[in-house]
Design a protein around this motif. Structure first.
Motif, PDB file in Angstrom:
ATOM      1  N   SER A  47      10.551   3.589  -8.778  1.00 31.73           N
ATOM      2  CA  SER A  47      10.541   5.001  -8.429  1.00 31.73           C
ATOM      3  C   SER A  47       9.830   5.195  -7.096  1.00 31.73           C
ATOM      4  CB  SER A  47       9.830   5.833  -9.509  1.00 31.73           C
ATOM      5  OG  SER A  47       8.437   5.550  -9.501  1.00 31.73           O
ATOM      6  N   GLU A  48      10.071   6.324  -6.510  1.00 31.39           N
ATOM      7  CA  GLU A  48       9.396   6.659  -5.250  1.00 31.39           C
ATOM      8  C   GLU A  48       7.890   6.802  -5.475  1.00 31.39           C
ATOM      9  OE1 GLU A  48       9.038   7.334  -1.197  1.00 31.39           O
ATOM     10  OE2 GLU A  48      10.813   6.704  -2.308  1.00 31.39           O
ATOM     11  N   ALA A  49       7.506   7.348  -6.623  1.00 37.15           N
ATOM     12  CA  ALA A  49       6.079   7.508  -6.933  1.00 37.15           C
ATOM     13  C   ALA A  49       5.386   6.156  -7.028  1.00 37.15           C
ATOM     14  CB  ALA A  49       5.904   8.285  -8.238  1.00 37.15           C
ATOM     15  N   ALA A  50       6.048   5.159  -7.614  1.00 37.86           N
ATOM     16  CA  ALA A  50       5.459   3.822  -7.727  1.00 37.86           C
ATOM     17  C   ALA A  50       5.297   3.195  -6.346  1.00 37.86           C
ATOM     18  CB  ALA A  50       6.324   2.936  -8.617  1.00 37.86           C
ATOM     19  N   PHE A  51       6.290   3.360  -5.480  1.00 46.42           N
ATOM     20  CA  PHE A  51       6.216   2.809  -4.125  1.00 46.42           C
ATOM     21  C   PHE A  51       5.077   3.457  -3.346  1.00 46.42           C
ATOM     22  CE2 PHE A  51       7.429   2.673   0.368  1.00 46.42           C
ATOM     23  CZ  PHE A  51       7.650   1.315   0.533  1.00 46.42           C
ATOM     24  N   VAL A  52       4.974   4.777  -3.430  1.00 47.07           N
ATOM     25  CA  VAL A  52       3.923   5.498  -2.701  1.00 47.07           C
ATOM     26  C   VAL A  52       2.545   5.094  -3.223  1.00 47.07           C
ATOM     27  CG1 VAL A  52       2.938   7.796  -2.290  1.00 47.07           C
ATOM     28  CG2 VAL A  52       5.395   7.441  -2.048  1.00 47.07           C
ATOM     29  N   LEU A  53       2.381   5.037  -4.533  1.00 46.16           N
ATOM     30  CA  LEU A  53       1.081   4.672  -5.102  1.00 46.16           C
ATOM     31  C   LEU A  53       0.681   3.256  -4.693  1.00 46.16           C
ATOM     32  CD1 LEU A  53      -1.358   5.228  -6.913  1.00 46.16           C
ATOM     33  CD2 LEU A  53      -0.002   4.319  -8.818  1.00 46.16           C
ATOM     34  N   ASN A  55       1.507   1.547  -2.125  1.00 48.85           N
ATOM     35  CA  ASN A  55       1.163   1.468  -0.709  1.00 48.85           C
ATOM     36  C   ASN A  55      -0.104   2.242  -0.373  1.00 48.85           C
ATOM     37  OD1 ASN A  55       3.202  -0.191   0.874  1.00 48.85           O
ATOM     38  ND2 ASN A  55       4.470   0.990  -0.530  1.00 48.85           N
ATOM     39  N   LYS A  56      -0.425   3.278  -1.155  1.00 45.45           N
ATOM     40  CA  LYS A  56      -1.717   3.946  -0.972  1.00 45.45           C
ATOM     41  C   LYS A  56      -2.854   3.022  -1.362  1.00 45.45           C
ATOM     42  CE  LYS A  56      -0.795   8.844  -1.185  1.00 45.45           C
ATOM     43  NZ  LYS A  56      -1.222  10.125  -1.724  1.00 45.45           N
ATOM     44  N   VAL A  57      -2.663   2.273  -2.436  1.00 45.12           N
ATOM     45  CA  VAL A  57      -3.690   1.338  -2.884  1.00 45.12           C
ATOM     46  C   VAL A  57      -3.833   0.186  -1.899  1.00 45.12           C
ATOM     47  CG1 VAL A  57      -4.235  -0.347  -4.692  1.00 45.12           C
ATOM     48  CG2 VAL A  57      -3.485   1.948  -5.320  1.00 45.12           C
ATOM     49  N   ALA A  58      -2.726  -0.340  -1.410  1.00 50.67           N
ATOM     50  CA  ALA A  58      -2.759  -1.505  -0.522  1.00 50.67           C
ATOM     51  C   ALA A  58      -3.014  -1.136   0.932  1.00 50.67           C
ATOM     52  CB  ALA A  58      -1.440  -2.265  -0.628  1.00 50.67           C
ATOM     53  N   VAL A  99      -3.368  -9.440   2.842  1.00 54.42           N
ATOM     54  CA  VAL A  99      -2.199  -8.618   2.518  1.00 54.42           C
ATOM     55  C   VAL A  99      -1.636  -9.016   1.153  1.00 54.42           C
ATOM     56  CG1 VAL A  99       0.202  -8.174   3.180  1.00 54.42           C
ATOM     57  CG2 VAL A  99      -1.610  -7.986   4.871  1.00 54.42           C
ATOM     58  N   GLY A 100      -1.642 -10.298   0.847  1.00 52.71           N
ATOM     59  CA  GLY A 100      -1.160 -10.745  -0.456  1.00 52.71           C
ATOM     60  C   GLY A 100      -2.012 -10.209  -1.599  1.00 52.71           C
ATOM     61  N   VAL A 101      -3.320 -10.247  -1.424  1.00 52.07           N
ATOM     62  CA  VAL A 101      -4.226  -9.769  -2.473  1.00 52.07           C
ATOM     63  C   VAL A 101      -4.068  -8.264  -2.678  1.00 52.07           C
ATOM     64  CG1 VAL A 101      -6.659  -9.416  -3.068  1.00 52.07           C
ATOM     65  CG2 VAL A 101      -5.892 -11.643  -2.248  1.00 52.07           C
ATOM     66  N   VAL A 102      -4.084  -7.498  -1.602  1.00 51.99           N
ATOM     67  CA  VAL A 102      -3.991  -6.036  -1.763  1.00 51.99           C
ATOM     68  C   VAL A 102      -2.602  -5.611  -2.221  1.00 51.99           C
ATOM     69  CG1 VAL A 102      -5.869  -5.564  -0.158  1.00 51.99           C
ATOM     70  CG2 VAL A 102      -3.523  -5.551   0.678  1.00 51.99           C
ATOM     71  N   SER A 103      -1.580  -6.393  -1.887  1.00 49.83           N
ATOM     72  CA  SER A 103      -0.244  -6.085  -2.400  1.00 49.83           C
ATOM     73  C   SER A 103      -0.206  -6.268  -3.913  1.00 49.83           C
ATOM     74  CB  SER A 103       0.805  -6.975  -1.729  1.00 49.83           C
ATOM     75  OG  SER A 103       0.908  -6.680  -0.366  1.00 49.83           O
ATOM     76  N   GLY A 104      -0.875  -7.308  -4.394  1.00 46.20           N
ATOM     77  CA  GLY A 104      -0.974  -7.508  -5.842  1.00 46.20           C
ATOM     78  C   GLY A 104      -1.680  -6.352  -6.521  1.00 46.20           C
ATOM     79  N   LEU A 105      -2.731  -5.849  -5.894  1.00 47.76           N
ATOM     80  CA  LEU A 105      -3.425  -4.682  -6.449  1.00 47.76           C
ATOM     81  C   LEU A 105      -2.515  -3.456  -6.457  1.00 47.76           C
ATOM     82  CD1 LEU A 105      -6.924  -5.113  -4.755  1.00 47.76           C
ATOM     83  CD2 LEU A 105      -6.312  -5.583  -7.136  1.00 47.76           C
ATOM     84  N   GLY A 106      -1.724  -3.292  -5.412  1.00 47.87           N
ATOM     85  CA  GLY A 106      -0.776  -2.178  -5.359  1.00 47.87           C
ATOM     86  C   GLY A 106       0.280  -2.278  -6.438  1.00 47.87           C
ATOM     87  N   ILE A 107       0.765  -3.499  -6.677  1.00 46.76           N
ATOM     88  CA  ILE A 107       1.765  -3.700  -7.726  1.00 46.76           C
ATOM     89  C   ILE A 107       1.168  -3.384  -9.096  1.00 46.76           C
ATOM     90  CG2 ILE A 107       3.107  -5.475  -8.922  1.00 46.76           C
ATOM     91  CD1 ILE A 107       3.556  -6.742  -6.124  1.00 46.76           C
ATOM     92  N   ARG A 108      -0.068  -3.793  -9.325  1.00 45.64           N
ATOM     93  CA  ARG A 108      -0.716  -3.479 -10.611  1.00 45.64           C
ATOM     94  C   ARG A 108      -0.869  -1.968 -10.785  1.00 45.64           C
ATOM     95  NH1 ARG A 108      -5.415  -7.290 -12.452  1.00 45.64           N
ATOM     96  NH2 ARG A 108      -4.952  -6.115 -14.317  1.00 45.64           N
ATOM     97  N   ALA A 109      -1.173  -1.259  -9.715  1.00 49.43           N
ATOM     98  CA  ALA A 109      -1.274   0.201  -9.793  1.00 49.43           C
ATOM     99  C   ALA A 109       0.087   0.801 -10.123  1.00 49.43           C
ATOM    100  CB  ALA A 109      -1.815   0.764  -8.484  1.00 49.43           C
TER     101      ALA A 109
END
Length: 172
Positions: A47-53, A55-58, A99-109
């Protein structure tokens, strides 16, 4: 100053510009959904909300990686040595890991967002079809809640203690 030094510095400055821009757009929530930039995974594509969230986290991590790259580029150009290219290489490695670590955090969010499919079943982290075994989602028409034991990987019934074998149940 060698050509290799200049090329390495330009490479890290370009990467810094890209990751810095993605980070700022991610933090502000204005990064459009796309195939190339930002945190992209099956979870963020739901969803768009998942993508935005995600990327806000990462986003802050992307900005941090850009700062690391700029510092590496400045050191690469500033140190007059044949080894100065190592600053660019080290900065690139540290930035990629960041970038890999924060992307993982974004995916978990993004995974933590409720399912927007309307099925009412948010027990799974993804992929399992509860249409055939609606008992894990609390469907009144379903039989025993343990009917889906061994059928689903979401573990909702196991977490509720319903997927016990006879030998495990007898040990109580």
């Amino acid at each position: 100053m060698s050509v290799l030094t200049v090329v390495a510095a330009v490479l890290v400055f370009v990467c810094a510009a890209v990751w810095g821009t993605v980070g700022v757009l991610g933090v502000t929530g204005t990064l459009p959904g796309n195939r190339w930039f930002g945190v992209r995974s099956p979870e963020t594509g739901k969803s768009e909300a998942a993508f935005v969230l995600a990327n806000k986290v990462a986003g802050p991590g992307f900005i941090g990686a850009a700062v690391i790259l700029v510092m590496g580029g400045v050191l690469t150009l500033g140190v007059d040595s044949g080894w100065s290219v190592l600053f660019a290489l080290a900065a690139l490695v540290v930035a990629v890991v960041t970038v890999g670590v924060v992307s993982g955090l974004g995916i978990r969010a993004a995974q933590a967002l409720p399912d927007e499919s309307g099925s009412g079943c948010d027990c799974c982290s993804g992929g399992d079809d509860h249409g055939a075994t609606a008992s894990a989602c609390g469907d009144e028409k379903a039989g025993s809640p343990a009917d889906d034991c061994g059928q689903s990987s979401c573990g909702s019934c196991a977490l509720q203690g319903m997927c016990e074998t006879d030998s495990a149940a007898g040990k109580r």
